[in-house]
Motif scaffolding. Sequence first.
Motif, PDB file in Angstrom:
ATOM      1  N   ILE A 152      13.591 -20.003  72.346  1.00 37.47           N
ATOM      2  CA  ILE A 152      13.167 -19.069  71.290  1.00 37.47           C
ATOM      3  C   ILE A 152      13.293 -17.663  71.879  1.00 37.47           C
ATOM      4  N   ASP A 153      14.400 -17.003  71.562  1.00 40.93           N
ATOM      5  CA  ASP A 153      14.554 -15.608  71.986  1.00 40.93           C
ATOM      6  C   ASP A 153      13.920 -14.743  70.895  1.00 40.93           C
ATOM      7  N   GLY A 154      13.057 -13.812  71.334  1.00 41.57           N
ATOM      8  CA  GLY A 154      12.280 -13.052  70.353  1.00 41.57           C
ATOM      9  C   GLY A 154      10.931 -13.740  70.139  1.00 41.57           C
ATOM     10  N   THR A 155      10.349 -14.193  71.246  1.00 41.33           N
ATOM     11  CA  THR A 155       9.097 -14.966  71.146  1.00 41.33           C
ATOM     12  C   THR A 155       7.966 -14.166  70.493  1.00 41.33           C
ATOM     13  N   VAL A 156       7.925 -12.862  70.743  1.00 40.06           N
ATOM     14  CA  VAL A 156       6.844 -12.071  70.146  1.00 40.06           C
ATOM     15  C   VAL A 156       7.034 -12.022  68.623  1.00 40.06           C
ATOM     16  N   ASN A 157       8.274 -11.866  68.163  1.00 41.69           N
ATOM     17  CA  ASN A 157       8.539 -11.927  66.721  1.00 41.69           C
ATOM     18  C   ASN A 157       8.103 -13.286  66.173  1.00 41.69           C
ATOM     19  N   TYR A 158       8.455 -14.320  66.894  1.00 38.66           N
ATOM     20  CA  TYR A 158       8.099 -15.697  66.484  1.00 38.66           C
ATOM     21  C   TYR A 158       6.585 -15.821  66.336  1.00 38.66           C
ATOM     22  N   PRO A 185      10.781 -12.611  61.048  1.00 43.55           N
ATOM     23  CA  PRO A 185      11.909 -13.554  61.024  1.00 43.55           C
ATOM     24  C   PRO A 185      13.122 -13.093  61.834  1.00 43.55           C
ATOM     25  N   ALA A 186      12.904 -12.644  63.041  1.00 45.65           N
ATOM     26  CA  ALA A 186      14.017 -12.224  63.913  1.00 45.65           C
ATOM     27  C   ALA A 186      13.832 -12.876  65.274  1.00 45.65           C
ATOM     28  N   TRP A 187      14.113 -14.158  65.313  1.00 46.04           N
ATOM     29  CA  TRP A 187      14.096 -14.915  66.570  1.00 46.04           C
ATOM     30  C   TRP A 187      15.216 -15.945  66.486  1.00 46.04           C
ATOM     31  N   ALA A 188      15.640 -16.436  67.621  1.00 47.34           N
ATOM     32  CA  ALA A 188      16.829 -17.285  67.617  1.00 47.34           C
ATOM     33  C   ALA A 188      16.804 -18.281  68.762  1.00 47.34           C
ATOM     34  N   VAL A 189      17.505 -19.371  68.553  1.00 45.90           N
ATOM     35  CA  VAL A 189      17.814 -20.311  69.634  1.00 45.90           C
ATOM     36  C   VAL A 189      19.138 -19.842  70.223  1.00 45.90           C
ATOM     37  N   SER A 190      19.172 -19.664  71.549  1.00 47.55           N
ATOM     38  CA  SER A 190      20.404 -19.191  72.194  1.00 47.55           C
ATOM     39  C   SER A 190      20.841 -20.213  73.245  1.00 47.55           C
ATOM     40  N   ILE A 191      22.047 -20.732  73.078  1.00 45.51           N
ATOM     41  CA  ILE A 191      22.567 -21.740  74.015  1.00 45.51           C
ATOM     42  C   ILE A 191      23.982 -21.339  74.432  1.00 45.51           C
ATOM     43  N   ALA A 192      24.212 -21.263  75.754  1.00 45.47           N
ATOM     44  CA  ALA A 192      25.559 -20.968  76.250  1.00 45.47           C
ATOM     45  C   ALA A 192      25.951 -22.010  77.293  1.00 45.47           C
ATOM     46  N   ALA A 193      27.234 -22.295  77.363  1.00 46.32           N
ATOM     47  CA  ALA A 193      27.773 -23.134  78.440  1.00 46.32           C
ATOM     48  C   ALA A 193      28.642 -22.234  79.307  1.00 46.32           C
ATOM     49  N   VAL A 194      28.335 -22.182  80.595  1.00 50.59           N
ATOM     50  CA  VAL A 194      29.100 -21.322  81.499  1.00 50.59           C
ATOM     51  C   VAL A 194      29.717 -22.153  82.615  1.00 50.59           C
ATOM     52  N   GLU A 195      30.803 -21.625  83.161  1.00 47.09           N
ATOM     53  CA  GLU A 195      31.508 -22.314  84.246  1.00 47.09           C
ATOM     54  C   GLU A 195      31.370 -21.465  85.505  1.00 47.09           C
ATOM     55  N   VAL A 255      18.542   4.268  65.513  1.00 47.64           N
ATOM     56  CA  VAL A 255      18.265   3.272  66.560  1.00 47.64           C
ATOM     57  C   VAL A 255      17.465   2.126  65.948  1.00 47.64           C
ATOM     58  N   ARG A 256      17.699   0.917  66.408  1.00 46.20           N
ATOM     59  CA  ARG A 256      16.938  -0.257  65.969  1.00 46.20           C
ATOM     60  C   ARG A 256      16.343  -0.967  67.183  1.00 46.20           C
ATOM     61  N   ARG A 257      15.082  -1.458  67.051  1.00 49.05           N
ATOM     62  CA  ARG A 257      14.467  -2.262  68.109  1.00 49.05           C
ATOM     63  C   ARG A 257      13.995  -3.543  67.409  1.00 49.05           C
ATOM     64  N   ILE A 258      14.890  -4.533  67.398  1.00 46.94           N
ATOM     65  CA  ILE A 258      14.637  -5.737  66.610  1.00 46.94           C
ATOM     66  C   ILE A 258      13.783  -6.741  67.385  1.00 46.94           C
ATOM     67  N   GLY A 259      13.937  -6.785  68.723  1.00 42.97           N
ATOM     68  CA  GLY A 259      13.051  -7.642  69.513  1.00 42.97           C
ATOM     69  C   GLY A 259      13.654  -8.960  69.942  1.00 42.97           C
ATOM     70  N   ALA A 260      14.947  -9.133  69.771  1.00 40.22           N
ATOM     71  CA  ALA A 260      15.606 -10.362  70.238  1.00 40.22           C
ATOM     72  C   ALA A 260      17.019  -9.986  70.684  1.00 40.22           C
ATOM     73  N   SER A 278      19.463 -11.660  71.847  1.00 37.36           N
ATOM     74  CA  SER A 278      20.567 -12.514  71.379  1.00 37.36           C
ATOM     75  C   SER A 278      21.008 -12.089  69.976  1.00 37.36           C
ATOM     76  N   LEU A 279      20.046 -11.727  69.122  1.00 32.02           N
ATOM     77  CA  LEU A 279      20.398 -11.289  67.763  1.00 32.02           C
ATOM     78  C   LEU A 279      21.001  -9.891  67.764  1.00 32.02           C
ATOM     79  N   ASP A 280      20.535  -9.035  68.688  1.00 30.42           N
ATOM     80  CA  ASP A 280      21.155  -7.709  68.822  1.00 30.42           C
ATOM     81  C   ASP A 280      22.637  -7.870  69.169  1.00 30.42           C
ATOM     82  N   LEU A 281      22.919  -8.741  70.125  1.00 33.66           N
ATOM     83  CA  LEU A 281      24.316  -8.939  70.542  1.00 33.66           C
ATOM     84  C   LEU A 281      25.131  -9.591  69.416  1.00 33.66           C
ATOM     85  N   ALA A 282      24.535 -10.556  68.725  1.00 31.40           N
ATOM     86  CA  ALA A 282      25.237 -11.185  67.595  1.00 31.40           C
ATOM     87  C   ALA A 282      25.534 -10.119  66.529  1.00 31.40           C
TER      88      ALA A 282
END
Length: 263
Positions: free
Chosen positions: A88-94, A99-109, A188-193, A195-199
Amino acid sequence: MTLAADLLDIATRIARDAGALAHRRRQEGVTVAATKSAAADIVTAADREVEAYIRAELARERPGDGFFGEESGAEEGETGITWVVDPIDGTVNYAYGIPAWAVSIAAVEGPPDTASWTALAGVVFNPVTGELFRASRGGGAWLGGQRLAVSEVGPAGGLIATGFGYDPATHAPALEQLSRVMPIARDVRRIGAASLDLASVAAGRMDAYYERGTHPWDHAAGALLVAEAGGTLGGAPGGRPGRGMVIAAGAEFFPVLEAVLDY
Ligand code: LIP
């Protein structure tokens, strides 16, 4: 199917199920389980439950892979692939019901270190809006059937997202830095997550994002989204995104933002 596409399929399925679980727990009511680096840095019971769910599902699908998660730590694998997870990225929002939190999953090599890994697949899922952003290396960044592309900044300046982190010692310099950013910003925006800022940068909804102090799980998936949407990423001057700094923007605006950040 390529390895990256295969990993993306797995990440997508698990992020959807994990997001549904987090959303259900949110509706049942949220309790703060503990504080971490500072009083404002919280973990809820749902963060832990959702990470445990993701970890178990990944272990079932890809038993030899490594794992690097926000709540349950790291485990080396033997395939060279590591899953970098923020349940849960954006735990404080959660916790507040924003409604600005997200599940973020990446696979890296490669080594599970932002300075040297190569991201192969990444998913950022906001279960409240239902938006699932996804990218695979060389396969583009997508929101549903729409291929994503970063924006071009107009004469009014960039719409710039940022964050301030939990470490109070960094707040005064961050505000001073923000005063240098304002002249090149439309706003400027401070959304609090992160992963969502980058998306949002990947989707062209935001022209740029920068923040210091974020962790690898906050930006692993989002950074791949930006890269696959044609954006430029950076960290400490000349370096890759990391704890010291993450900057994401279109190729033209990136050096403009980097210059005023002066970190
Ligand atoms: C949060 C980030 C946010 C940042 C917070 C925190 P968390 O992640 O997404 O951008 O400003 O300090 O790191 O703690 O909600 O997973």
